[in-house]
Every structure is written in C-alpha cells, then in structure tokens.
Design an enzyme around this catalytic site. Structure first.
Site, PDB file in Angstrom:
ATOM      1  N   SER A 322       0.832  -1.215   0.000  1.00  0.00           N
ATOM      2  CA  SER A 322       0.000   0.000   0.000  1.00  0.00           C
ATOM      3  C   SER A 322       0.865   1.263   0.000  1.00  0.00           C
ATOM      4  CB  SER A 322      -0.896   0.019   1.240  1.00  0.00           C
ATOM      5  OG  SER A 322      -1.798  -1.044   1.194  1.00  0.00           O
ATOM      6  N   ARG A 326       1.479   4.285  -3.006  1.00  0.00           N
ATOM      7  CA  ARG A 326       1.244   5.705  -2.712  1.00  0.00           C
ATOM      8  C   ARG A 326       2.511   6.529  -2.875  1.00  0.00           C
ATOM      9  NH1 ARG A 326      -2.471   2.450  -0.387  1.00  0.00           N
ATOM     10  NH2 ARG A 326      -4.466   3.285   0.340  1.00  0.00           N
ATOM     11  N   ARG A 422     -13.409  -7.361 -10.852  1.00  0.00           N
ATOM     12  CA  ARG A 422     -13.627  -6.726  -9.548  1.00  0.00           C
ATOM     13  C   ARG A 422     -14.508  -5.479  -9.651  1.00  0.00           C
ATOM     14  NH1 ARG A 422      -8.154  -6.848  -6.283  1.00  0.00           N
ATOM     15  NH2 ARG A 422      -9.612  -6.303  -4.640  1.00  0.00           N
ATOM     16  N   SER A 467     -13.524   0.861   3.163  1.00  0.00           N
ATOM     17  CA  SER A 467     -12.503   0.583   2.148  1.00  0.00           C
ATOM     18  C   SER A 467     -11.512   1.728   2.056  1.00  0.00           C
ATOM     19  CB  SER A 467     -13.167   0.375   0.788  1.00  0.00           C
ATOM     20  OG  SER A 467     -12.192   0.475  -0.231  1.00  0.00           O
ATOM     21  N   GLN A 469      -9.294   1.902  -0.151  1.00  0.00           N
ATOM     22  CA  GLN A 469      -9.101   2.240  -1.561  1.00  0.00           C
ATOM     23  C   GLN A 469     -10.106   3.295  -1.994  1.00  0.00           C
ATOM     24  OE1 GLN A 469      -9.142  -1.452  -3.743  1.00  0.00           O
ATOM     25  NE2 GLN A 469      -7.157  -2.070  -2.929  1.00  0.00           N
ATOM     26  N   ASP A 615      -6.542  -8.223   4.561  1.00  0.00           N
ATOM     27  CA  ASP A 615      -5.763  -9.026   3.602  1.00  0.00           C
ATOM     28  C   ASP A 615      -5.176 -10.288   4.223  1.00  0.00           C
ATOM     29  OD1 ASP A 615      -6.265  -7.232   1.584  1.00  0.00           O
ATOM     30  OD2 ASP A 615      -4.447  -6.064   1.950  1.00  0.00           O
ATOM     31  N   LYS A 642     -12.146  -9.886  -3.405  1.00  0.00           N
ATOM     32  CA  LYS A 642     -10.710  -9.580  -3.473  1.00  0.00           C
ATOM     33  C   LYS A 642     -10.143 -10.218  -4.745  1.00  0.00           C
ATOM     34  CE  LYS A 642     -10.286  -7.083   0.198  1.00  0.00           C
ATOM     35  NZ  LYS A 642      -9.905  -5.675   0.053  1.00  0.00           N
ATOM     36  N   ARG A 646     -12.172 -15.077  -1.640  1.00  0.00           N
ATOM     37  CA  ARG A 646     -11.261 -15.707  -0.675  1.00  0.00           C
ATOM     38  C   ARG A 646     -11.966 -16.622   0.320  1.00  0.00           C
ATOM     39  NH1 ARG A 646      -6.915 -10.704   0.016  1.00  0.00           N
ATOM     40  NH2 ARG A 646      -5.694 -11.337  -1.811  1.00  0.00           N
ATOM     41  N   ARG A 692      -2.267 -14.366  -2.160  1.00  0.00           N
ATOM     42  CA  ARG A 692      -2.311 -14.641  -0.713  1.00  0.00           C
ATOM     43  C   ARG A 692      -2.837 -16.053  -0.426  1.00  0.00           C
ATOM     44  NH1 ARG A 692      -0.489  -9.874   1.005  1.00  0.00           N
ATOM     45  NH2 ARG A 692      -1.394  -7.998   0.123  1.00  0.00           N
TER      46      ARG A 692
HETATM   47  C1  S3P Z   1      -5.589  -1.417   0.120  1.00  0.00           C
HETATM   48  C2  S3P Z   1      -6.818  -1.494   0.708  1.00  0.00           C
HETATM   49  C3  S3P Z   1      -7.548  -2.744   0.937  1.00  0.00           C
HETATM   50  C4  S3P Z   1      -6.641  -3.956   0.774  1.00  0.00           C
HETATM   51  C5  S3P Z   1      -5.743  -3.852  -0.432  1.00  0.00           C
HETATM   52  C6  S3P Z   1      -4.871  -2.618  -0.335  1.00  0.00           C
HETATM   53  C7  S3P Z   1      -4.959  -0.103  -0.067  1.00  0.00           C
HETATM   54  O1  S3P Z   1      -8.584  -2.851  -0.006  1.00  0.00           O
HETATM   55  O2  S3P Z   1      -7.390  -5.127   0.701  1.00  0.00           O
HETATM   56  O3  S3P Z   1      -4.915  -4.984  -0.536  1.00  0.00           O
HETATM   57  O4  S3P Z   1      -3.746  -0.055  -0.354  1.00  0.00           O
HETATM   58  O5  S3P Z   1      -5.648   0.908   0.074  1.00  0.00           O
HETATM   59  P1  S3P Z   1     -10.056  -2.209   0.286  1.00  0.00           P
HETATM   60  O6  S3P Z   1      -9.861  -0.776   0.461  1.00  0.00           O
HETATM   61  O7  S3P Z   1     -10.867  -2.519  -0.937  1.00  0.00           O
HETATM   62  O8  S3P Z   1     -10.539  -2.922   1.490  1.00  0.00           O
END
Ligand code: S3P
Length: 740
Positions: A322, A326, A422, A467, A469, A615, A642, A646, A692
């Site tokens: 993550s 970024r 997705r 989330s 993300q 995760d 995911k 999963r 994973r």
């Molecule tokens: C992530 C947020 C998570 C995670 C992903 C990385 C991120 O997803 O599962 O592997 O870097 O912001 P979600 O925001 O969809 O839960």
C-alpha cells in the site's frame, strides 16, 4: 479429414506448412507447386509433399484448400492465374507479411474479394530459407494472424483456423489495416532501421574501424540486417502506407532525442531510456499474462509444499504494498525529486510505477528497493499513449481512477482476468457525484474510461463499505476538486494516504472517522522509507505460531494501528507475539516482531478487527484450521471480491486438506484439527491466481501430514516476489514444482 491441400510456393514457410500438415495425417494428399523444379524434387524427396504438379491448373482441380506461399510481390500474378480457374468451393489462404496489398490484388484479379479467401500471416521464420529448411514444428507456439473480411465465409475461416492450430500455432484474428499497422511498427520498422544503420556505417570511410570495434550491442541491434534483402524489399513495397506512417512517427521521436542530446537535456534522455527499458519488460509480461489467461494450465506455476518443519531465524519481508503504491503516486505529483527506499519490487507496485512513466514522469529504478521520482507537480501529468494496464492490482486501479478524474486528458484503465472481474462502481459512483465522467464495463467492472477536463467539486461522502481504496480514491480526486472533499468511514481503514499526504506537506484534516482535503495546496518532494509489509509478515506470524519449537524475528515491519488486526487476532487465539524496538520511520510506526510457537485455540473473530486484517484472512484461516476448537468469522463479505473469492477458495482448499469448514455469505466457520489428529492432510489445491491464497497454503504444509500441491501460484510475484527464498531460509519446505 480434408481432401487435397495444395501449397503454391515451396520455400521455408510453404514447405513447413505442407510438411507439418502432411505429418499430421489431416489431409488425404498434399500437393506442391513451385516454379523451381529443383525445389519440387527436393520437396518430394524430403517428404514435404506427397507429389508436385508442374501446372497450377492441374494441381488446383478438385483441391479443398490452396495455400499461397509465394513471395509477396509474386502474389498479384498468381492470383490472376487462379482467377482464370474454376475453383468451386476451394478455400484459398496465404501467408503474406502484409495483408492490404494481398486483398487489393485479390479484388483486382477476381473482381471482388472471394468469400472463401482467408488472408493469413504466420509470425514465424528463421534465417534459413528454401524447402530444405522446411520444419514441421516451425509454427508451434507461434502466432498466426488471420485477417478475415466482412464477406469471408465463416466455414472457410474455421477450416484455415483449424489447419494452423493443427500445427500448434496460436491463431488470432485482426482487421487487415490493423494487422498492417502493427506489423509495420513491430517488424518492418526495426528491419528498416537495422538495414539502414549497417549500410550507413558501412559507407563511411572509417568503416573497418567501426566494425572492428563493434560490440555486442551492435551485433544484437543489427542481427536482422542479415535477413533476405529481396523478401524485405517486397515487404516494404507491399506495406508502403503503414510503414511510412510508423516511420514518420519514429522520425519525430528521433528528432526529439537529437534535440535532447544537442541541448544537453539529460532529464529528457533519462526519461526516454528509463521508460524504454521498463516498457520492454512490461510488454513481455503483458504478453505472458495474456497467454496465462488464454491457457491457464499451460502456464500453471505449481508450488510443492512438503509437510512439517520448524522455523528459526530473522528475516525482513519486502516493502509494504500500500505504501509503495502511494509513494509513486504522490512522488509523481510532488514538486521536486522524491527518494524512496524499501520499495516493493512486486508486480502490483510496478504496475503503478509504469502507469506514471506512461504519463511522462521520469522514475529511476527500482534498484534494490530504491526509486527516484522526478515529480511533475499536481498538474504536470501527460496523456498516456494508450490504456494503462494495471495487471492484478486493484489498489492501482481504484486510487488512480480518483487521481485521473481530475486530469485534463482522457485515460483508460485495464487489468488482468482477476482485476477485470472486480467491482469498480464503489469508486465510479461517488466520483461521478463529484462531477467526474467515468464509464465502466458491464456491471461496473473494468475497463474504466475516464474523460478528462471535467470540473470536479468537493463533497462529503459516507462510505457504505469500509474501504481504504475508496477513501484514498476520493481524497486524491479531492486534490483537484473545488472546495472541500471529506470522507467518513464506517470503520477504521488503513490511513497511509492521509499520513503520506501530510509527509509531502499537503494538509489533511482528520476528525474522528472523517478525513478531508481541500484543493489549492501543493505536494513537496520528500524522502520515504517503506517499512516491511505486515501483510507479507502475516504468513510468517502464522507459520511461526503453528510450527512446533519455532521462534522467528521479523524485522522492520510496519505496525500502523490500521493494519495490525492480524496480531490482535492471533493473540486472541493464544499466539505468542511480541513487538520489539518500536520506532517511527517517516510518519509510520515500525517494530521488529518476534513470534514463537503457540497452542492456538478457536475464537469468534471480533467484527471491528475485520478491516484491520482484511488481507490476512487466508492465512488466518490456516491458523484457525490448526487451532483447537471452532473459529467463526462474520461481517467479512468483502473477502468475496478480493483477488479471488477468498472465502470460497480457502474453504475449497481447506476441505481438500480434510479440515471441517463451512463458508457463510459473510464469513466462515472452521473447526480446527488440533482437537482431532493435530494435522491436516495433503492434496491438490487451487489458488485461482490469488497470491495470498498460494502463500497461505504454503504455510499450511507446516501442519500437514502429506505434501500439498498448490496450483496457479504465478501471482505471488504481485506482492512477495522472493517468498519462496525467504520461506526456505526460515524452514518452510515449499519449492516451485514445475512450470510447464
Ligand atoms: C488497500 C486497501 C484494501 C486492501 C488492499 C490494499 C490499499 O482494499 O485489501 O490490498 O492499499 O488501500 P479495500 O480498500 O478494498 O478494502
């Protein structure tokens, strides 16, 4: 079974086609035609054809398929001859390297393009030529492009398709013009450059000197200048327009390079060279991945995890995924040069990196986790030359969609088979509310097409799912939206975006569960140290807990409180985990984590921990499978969307290993084996391309009674490229079994 196949032109390509099909036994008879009597004699002697005919008309009478394999400029004359014959239902096809001129010649000769003429082009060859080089295997695993027209008869197309597949070729269909443009760029232009460069150097007075000192680079670049001059002369004349188009584009780029050298513009040169270097690697990956999707099993990477093992040692797992994503995004939008250390060199983070290179950002590295990003400022990105391919990476797609919604240019985001399934409406809908124009594929799936030049306005958004993300996507869009953009989350999610924005000097307000940004500020380059990824460390936290007599130290792991659910859950299950040497590095808390074997017991996983361990559930299910008693997970429906579903995929695998599990719509119930035999069984499990899942089942082997074969493991490289090496180093007996 087809009747007679006639091959006109017994060179390398025609001869190989004839020989391969003759050996396949698919044709009752293979008849050759060639102007050169010597070639005809050899063709029979070498078993390339059953017999040869001197006269075209005699050969073609009653033929079922005629393959035209003559030099491309001889095609026009041959087609005129064929047009005089009564071909009845015969299927015609050819192997010419340019298709437009073949179609034109056929129209001229026949008055219109015959419906039973299927133009084709095998992308195969060798430096050898002539019928003596004919090789029945020449087309195996090579691409053959067929360019049917609207009026092409579908049965004829199927038949030609079938013949090439019989020879082991991968057949694709394309439009004539597209074929000619693609080939002009990927094959014809490089040949022109190679011939041109060698000739240009050879003409010079100092030529002996040049060739005497020519190094490997010269040899590699000019190898293809050894190709057949007559054949290539034909190709350039046949594909004139498309070659001119691609050559003109290239001339423009070459002039720009010349200007950069002239002006001493190292930045420009570095940009071109770094982009070119990775583009080469990136494209080969895309091609490999496409093959992976098409023929899942031929590219199956299998892990063999042997039972038992005891863990010891100290390791540092790769950088946080993550944070790595970024760092590239914000580093690119910053003013100045950002240095990143500990960057995850996994395919997901590299997909983000490539996307920014495609948008004109000069990025050096990664080299041993070091990346240097020459930021372009919030408004300095350029339109990418084509769709941004993001591989398996949901984070790249969701975060980028927010950022791209605020740009002045259009963009398209695509991904591999898993990412293409997705859900993207979770970002598309709120972005539209801010004024963005985004189209998705059916049911809100990728690809995403984002129209640039929209005026975004800030808004307040209550996220329906927890989330990070979605939150990050909207905050990034907020950097470009008028006024304030704020996001409230239903439960805490990872806050790396908020922390890193601040690290770049961009103000972010956080009030309880609401984070907000305002546009109008700027990001200033900084130094980022990416800690080791707790999501990767999680495999070893579980491994160290379930293996007997084990103790392991995981160094420099990020312990951001929005990510440590795995530690809390393992501790609740009786895990022996301690944090040492806690410190803060670049705005993120970090620690060394010690884990020792423990007798785990089943628990009801507290729902508030779900987003904090989102995760880590695949490997936590393995912990639960080894524990005493029942573990119940609820409120985790997110796991179904995911990289794979999963819940289902883990349930299927654990069942195979003899564990009692029951998947539920939003979680799972697992009865640990500790209460019975103490170990799981072995068997074959499938990760469905989910990194994973593949790693979780590798860990399961520590408590299995027999080997576990794990299929579809190639995507481990998305987040943890050196997993096998580190696993072996600490005592997990998992290796790569086969790559067929
Ligand atoms: C992530 C947020 C998570 C995670 C992903 C990385 C991120 O997803 O599962 O592997 O870097 O912001 P979600 O925001 O969809 O839960």
């Amino acid at each position: 079974m087809i009747g007679r196949l006639v091959v006109v032109g017994l060179g390398l390509i025609g001869g190989s086609f004839a020989k391969g099909l003759r050996e396949s036994g698919l044709c009752r008879e293979v008849v050759g035609v060639d102007l050169d009597p010597q070639s005809c004699r050899l063709a029979v002697e070498l078993g390339v054809v059953d017999r040869c005919e001197e006269q075209l008309a005699a050969a073609c009478q009653g033929a079922e398929v005629i393959q035209l394999a003559v030099p491309i400029l001889a095609m026009e004359k041959l087609l005129v001859e064929l047009a005089k014959l009564d071909l009845g239902n015969t299927v015609l096809t050819d192997v010419g390297s340019a298709k437009g001129n073949v179609v034109r010649a056929a129209r001229l000769a026949f008055g219109e393009m015959p419906a039973r003429f299927v133009p084709g082009h095998p992308i195969a060859g060798s430096e050898q030529s002539g019928v003596e080089a004919a090789n029945a295997e020449l087309f195996r695993r090579h691409k053959v492009i067929l360019t049917p027209l609207e009026q092409t008869d579908s049965q004829a197309l199927q038949l030609v398709d079938r013949l090439w597949r019989e020879l082991g070729a991968d057949v694709e269909h394309m439009q004539v013009e597209h074929h000619d443009q693609v080939l002009a760029a990927t094959s014809h232009l490089p040949h022109l450059l190679a011939f041109g460069l060698v000739d240009s150097l050879a003409k010079r007075s100092e030529n002996l000197e040049i060739f005497r000192y020519a190094a490997g680079g010269f040899r590699d670049f000019t190898r293809i200048a050894g190709s057949d001059p007559v054949m290539w002369h034909d190709i350039f004349l046949a594909n004139r327009e498309a070659v001119l188009h691609t050559l003109d584009l290239f001339r423009g780029d070459l002039d720009a390079l010349r200007d950069a050298v002239d002006a001493g513009d190292g930045h420009q040169l570095l940009g071109v060279f770094t982009r070119a270097r990775v583009a080469r690697e990136h494209f080969s990956k895309i091609l490999a991945r496409r093959a992976y999707v098409d023929a899942m099993h031929s590219n199956d990477l299998i892990f063999l995890a042997n039972p038992g093992g005891k863990l010891s040692g100290r390791i540092r797992v790769p950088g946080d995924k993550s944070i790595s994503h970024r760092s590239i995004m914000l580093g690119s939008l910053a003013e100045g040069t950002t240095e990143v250390e500990g960057f995850l060199e996994g395919e997901d983070a590299l997909a983000t990196l490539q996307a920014f290179r495609d948008m004109g950002v000069v990025i050096e590295g990664p080299h041993h986790g070091r990346v240097t990003i020459h930021g372009v400022g919030l408004h300095g990105l350029q339109a990418p030359p084509g769709p941004l391919y993001l591989g398996n990476s949901g984070t790249s797609m969701r975060l980028l969609s927010g950022l791209l919604a605020g740009q002045s240019f259009d963009s398209t985001l695509t991904g591999d088979a898993s990412l293409s399934k997705r859900p993207m409406n979770r970002v598309a809908r709120p972005l539209r509310e801010m004024g963005a124009m985004i189209e998705t594929g059916p049911e809100g799936r990728p690809p995403l097409t984002i129209r640039g030049g929209q005026r975004l306005s800030g808004m307040h958004y209550e996220m329906p799912v927890a989330s990070a993300q979605v939150k990050s996507c909207l905050l990034l869009a907020g950097l470009y939206a008028a006024g304030q953009t704020s996001v409230t989350e239903p439960a805490p999610t990872r806050d790396h975006t908020e922390r890193m924005l601040r690290g770049f000097g961009y103000p972010v307000a956080v009030d309880g569960s609401t984070a907000s940004v305002e546009s109008g500020h700027k990001l200033t380059a900084t130094h980022i140290e990416v800690p080791a990824d707790i999501s990767s460390a999680a495999f070893f936290l579980v491994a160290g807990s379930i293996a007997e007599d084990s103790e392991l130290l995981l160094e420099h792991v990020g312990i951001n409180p929005t990510r440590t659910g795995v530690i809390d859950i393992l501790k609740l299950m009786g895990g022996d985990i301690s944090l040492e040497n806690q410190r803060e590095v670049g705005g993120e808390p970090v620690a060394d984590i010690r884990v020792r074997s423990a007798k785990l017991h089943g628990i009801d996983i507290p729902e508030h921990l779900v987003p904090l361990a989102i995760d880590e559930f695949p490997v936590l299910f393995v912990a639960a499978a080894c524990a005493e008693g029942r573990t119940v997970l609820r409120g985790a429906e997110e796991l179904r969307v995911k990289e794979s579903d999963r819940i289902q995929v883990m349930a299927d695998g654990l069942l195979t290993l003899g564990v009692k599990v029951e998947p539920t719509p939003d979680g799972i119930i697992i009865d640990g084996v500790a209460s019975d035999s103490g170990s799981m069984g072995g068997g074959e499990v499938w990760s469905h391309g989910d990194h994973r899942i593949a790693m979780a089942f590798s860990v399961a082997s520590l408590r299995a009674a027999a080997p576990i074969h794990i299929h579809d493991c190639a995507n481990v490289a998305t987040s943890f490229p050196n997993f096998l090496a580190l696993a072996a180093q600490v005592g997990i007996r998992v290796t790569q079994e086969a790559k067929s």
